[in-house]
Motif scaffolding. Structure first.
Motif, short mmCIF file in Angstrom:
data_model
loop_
_atom_site.label_atom_id
_atom_site.label_comp_id
_atom_site.label_asym_id
_atom_site.label_seq_id
_atom_site.Cartn_x
_atom_site.Cartn_y
_atom_site.Cartn_z
N ALA A 97 0.84 -1.19 0.00
CA ALA A 97 0.00 0.00 0.00
C ALA A 97 0.88 1.24 0.00
O ALA A 97 2.03 1.21 0.47
CB ALA A 97 -0.91 0.00 1.23
N ALA A 152 0.79 3.83 1.79
CA ALA A 152 1.18 4.25 3.14
C ALA A 152 2.44 3.52 3.59
O ALA A 152 3.36 4.13 4.17
CB ALA A 152 0.03 3.99 4.12
N TYR A 205 -4.49 6.88 10.84
CA TYR A 205 -5.03 6.38 9.58
C TYR A 205 -5.53 7.53 8.69
O TYR A 205 -6.73 7.62 8.41
CB TYR A 205 -6.17 5.41 9.85
CG TYR A 205 -5.85 4.32 10.84
CD1 TYR A 205 -5.12 3.20 10.45
CD2 TYR A 205 -6.27 4.41 12.17
CE1 TYR A 205 -4.82 2.19 11.36
CE2 TYR A 205 -5.97 3.40 13.09
CZ TYR A 205 -5.24 2.30 12.67
OH TYR A 205 -4.94 1.30 13.58
N SER A 223 -6.72 9.37 5.52
CA SER A 223 -7.28 8.80 4.29
C SER A 223 -6.33 8.92 3.11
O SER A 223 -6.25 8.03 2.26
CB SER A 223 -8.62 9.48 3.96
OG SER A 223 -9.60 9.11 4.89
N PRO A 254 -2.54 9.07 2.40
CA PRO A 254 -1.25 8.89 3.08
C PRO A 254 -0.16 9.84 2.61
O PRO A 254 0.72 10.21 3.39
CB PRO A 254 -0.87 7.44 2.74
CG PRO A 254 -2.15 6.78 2.33
CD PRO A 254 -2.96 7.85 1.69
N PHE A 305 1.21 10.26 6.31
CA PHE A 305 1.13 9.04 7.10
C PHE A 305 2.43 8.80 7.86
O PHE A 305 2.42 8.49 9.06
CB PHE A 305 0.84 7.85 6.18
CG PHE A 305 0.77 6.51 6.87
CD1 PHE A 305 -0.44 6.04 7.37
CD2 PHE A 305 1.89 5.72 7.03
CE1 PHE A 305 -0.52 4.82 8.01
CE2 PHE A 305 1.82 4.49 7.67
CZ PHE A 305 0.61 4.03 8.15
N TYR A 339 -3.23 -2.99 4.85
CA TYR A 339 -3.96 -2.03 4.03
C TYR A 339 -4.12 -2.54 2.60
O TYR A 339 -3.25 -3.23 2.06
CB TYR A 339 -3.24 -0.68 4.01
CG TYR A 339 -2.96 -0.15 5.39
CD1 TYR A 339 -3.99 0.14 6.29
CD2 TYR A 339 -1.64 0.04 5.82
CE1 TYR A 339 -3.73 0.60 7.56
CE2 TYR A 339 -1.36 0.51 7.10
CZ TYR A 339 -2.41 0.79 7.96
OH TYR A 339 -2.15 1.23 9.23
N LEU A 343 -6.72 5.09 2.11
CA LEU A 343 -6.24 4.09 3.07
C LEU A 343 -7.42 3.27 3.59
O LEU A 343 -8.26 3.76 4.33
CB LEU A 343 -5.53 4.80 4.23
CG LEU A 343 -4.77 3.89 5.20
CD1 LEU A 343 -3.52 3.32 4.53
CD2 LEU A 343 -4.38 4.66 6.46
N GLN A 344 -7.45 1.99 3.21
CA GLN A 344 -8.53 1.11 3.61
C GLN A 344 -7.96 -0.20 4.15
O GLN A 344 -6.91 -0.67 3.69
CB GLN A 344 -9.44 0.77 2.43
CG GLN A 344 -10.33 1.90 1.97
CD GLN A 344 -11.51 1.37 1.17
OE1 GLN A 344 -12.44 0.80 1.73
NE2 GLN A 344 -11.48 1.55 -0.13
#
Length: 491
Positions: free
Chosen positions: A52, A54, A359, A361, A363, A393, A471, A478-479
């Motif tokens: 991810a 991030a 977290y 959204s 990053p 992030f 993630y 970011l999920q």
């Protein structure tokens, strides 16, 4: 002789490519700027296919932070620069904003008009649109929309009471997404989505398509942002056709119906229609684009924030109980979950902000250089058009600013602690003139959703809870990778 000519024809382009790549990859060395060694063809993002954004950003930040206030990167063969020093970040985002007024988000107004929304547009178009939309997000407008938020919260609470029974393991992200879909559907479009009765509504499906299965992979999306002029000339779209078609038709039908029947509601759509008719400068495509970004930003970022917050509160029972007492005290003081009660939940606010720290959204924040810019106290010039990355992030998880950075600690956001910290150590909404225009609405939506369910339910981890979280790789925000499961019990 023919074989020699054939070999020359084959080898010459290869040699030219090697020379070109080497020349491009020597850019930061020539500028005497520390940089992350690139690998062809991915540049400095050679592990970007499996991680991810991030995680990639944090790894790069840790690797380069001690080597100066900024460092160079390459995407494919394109140089870009990452700024890590907080004073320099403040300079880029606020003091010298005129050099960095644009985000550099890919949009294609001609072939993909919904992509030309406030978050993406640039230059004078952005300035004009921002000035026109800013009055729609005042505290007065938030108070006007509050009954809609509260009503959606009541539906969420009633559905969970019915679903949970004596206790049950739930995929919490799904429930918070339905809540925010109902809020945004009503506040932005004046439509009752009834997501708890119909979880597969068109609104919900389009939201999942946009965030969970975007049109392009993460690598292609980076390519669109770094080479926008080429992609625009090629007519490349960023949004899925079904998403664009749904929202374009929905907005046109809604506007036509309201204007034909002289209908006015206390929602975002009525404010947009008023703007369209007051000065005649906003086209129906622009109305649709702004309504779409209100939906996209308000739906996913808020539902993710609430989900992550419940996850951390489930892991930290003491914080959860303190947040619950804060909610219940405000409700009792103000005679219900009113607008004033929602604005009087200090510790819950601290939990929300600590969740945004852990977290965010987005990053990595981006800016694009409008004209050549010499970095203060250096000889380095950022050329016009270069992308500037700000690793939000990674900064949020830097122990220099937040001791034990991976620990959830809402007390970091007491007024005393916030006053001690640098302004740019907390960037979940960006900063400066391009700070998120809907941050008030996002915070209010999170307060209402969390207050509603913390008042009646207890959250704890269960065998399905992923610890630590992973993630999603290809999500635009970011999920969590595989949803987020918690045990929910009525109080």
């Amino acid at each position: 002789m023919a074989i020699i000519h054939l070999v020359i024809l084959l080898v010459t382009p290869l040699i030219l490519l090697i020379v070109y790549v080497k020349q491009r990859y020597s850019y930061w060395a020539r500028q005497k700027v520390p940089f992350i060694e690139p690998r062809f063809p991915y540049g400095s993002f050679y592990d970007g296919r499996n991680k991810a954004q991030a995680d990639i950003s944090r790894t790069q930040y840790i690797q380069m932070k001690d080597k100066g206030p900024f460092h160079g990167l390459y995407f494919l063969v394109q140089p870009l620069i990452t700024v890590t020093d907080l004073d320099l970040i403040k300079t880029v985002m606020i003091r010298d904003f005129n050099y960095f007024p644009d985000r550099g988000v890919y949009h294609n107004e001609k072939h993909d008009p919904l992509s030309a929304h406030l978050f993406a547009i640039e230059g004078n178009n952005w300035r004009s649109m921002r000035a026109r939309l800013t009055p729609t997000f005042t505290s007065g407008k938030m108070k006007m929309m509050f009954p809609t938020l509260a009503a959606a919260g009541n539906v969420l609470s009633a559905f969970m009471v019915q679903t949970v029974g004596e206790g049950r393991e739930l995929e919490v992200k799904e429930y918070m997404s339905r809540f925010t879909i109902d809020v945004i559907g009503s506040c932005a479009f004046g439509i009752e989505c009834n997501s708890f009765e119909d979880p597969d509504s068109e609104f919900r499906k389009c939201g999942k398509l946009f965030f969970d299965t975007p049109r392009h992979s993460q690598m292609i999306r980076l390519f669109l942002r770094l080479f926008p002029e080429v992609c625009q000339r090629l007519g490349i779209k960023s949004l899925r056709d079904e998403v664009s078609q749904f929202f374009s038709e929905l907005v046109r039908d809604t506007v036509n119906y309201r204007e034909k029947n002289s209908i006015t509601r206390k929602d975002f759509m009525s404010l947009l229609i008023e703007l369209k008719n007051s000065d005649g400068k906003m086209t129906i495509d622009e109305v649709a684009a702004q309504a779409f970004i209100f939906f996209a930003a308000g739906f996913e970022t808020s539902s993710s924030n609430q989900t992550y917050c419940l996850y951390e509160l489930a892991l930290n029972e003491e914080c959860q109980e303190k947040a619950r007492k804060c909610v219940q005290g405000a409700i009792e003081k103000h005679g219900g979950l009113t607008y004033d009660a929602a604005c009087d939940m200090q510790y819950l606010d601290q939990c929300i902000k600590e969740t945004l720290r852990l977290y965010p959204s987005v990053p990595v924040l981006e800016r694009k250089t409008f004209r050549n810019y010499q970095i203060p106290n250096s000889n380095v010039i950022i050329p016009k058009g270069m992308k500037v990355h700000i690793p939000a992030f990674a900064i949020h998880r830097d122990e220099q600013y937040y001791p034990n950075p991976d620990l959830f600690d809402p007390d970091r956001f007491s007024s005393e602690e916030v006053a001690k910290r640098h302004l740019c150590a907390f960037l979940p909404f960006g900063e400066g003139p391009r700070v998120c225009i809907g941050l008030r609405f996002g915070m209010m939506q999170s307060r209402v959703g969390l207050a509603t369910i913390l008042n009646k339910f207890k959250f704890s981890v269960c065998p399905k809870t992923t610890i630590p979280l992973e993630y999603a790789v290809d999500s635009v925000v970011l999920q969590p990778k595989d949803g987020l499961w918690l045990k929910v019990e009525p109080l």
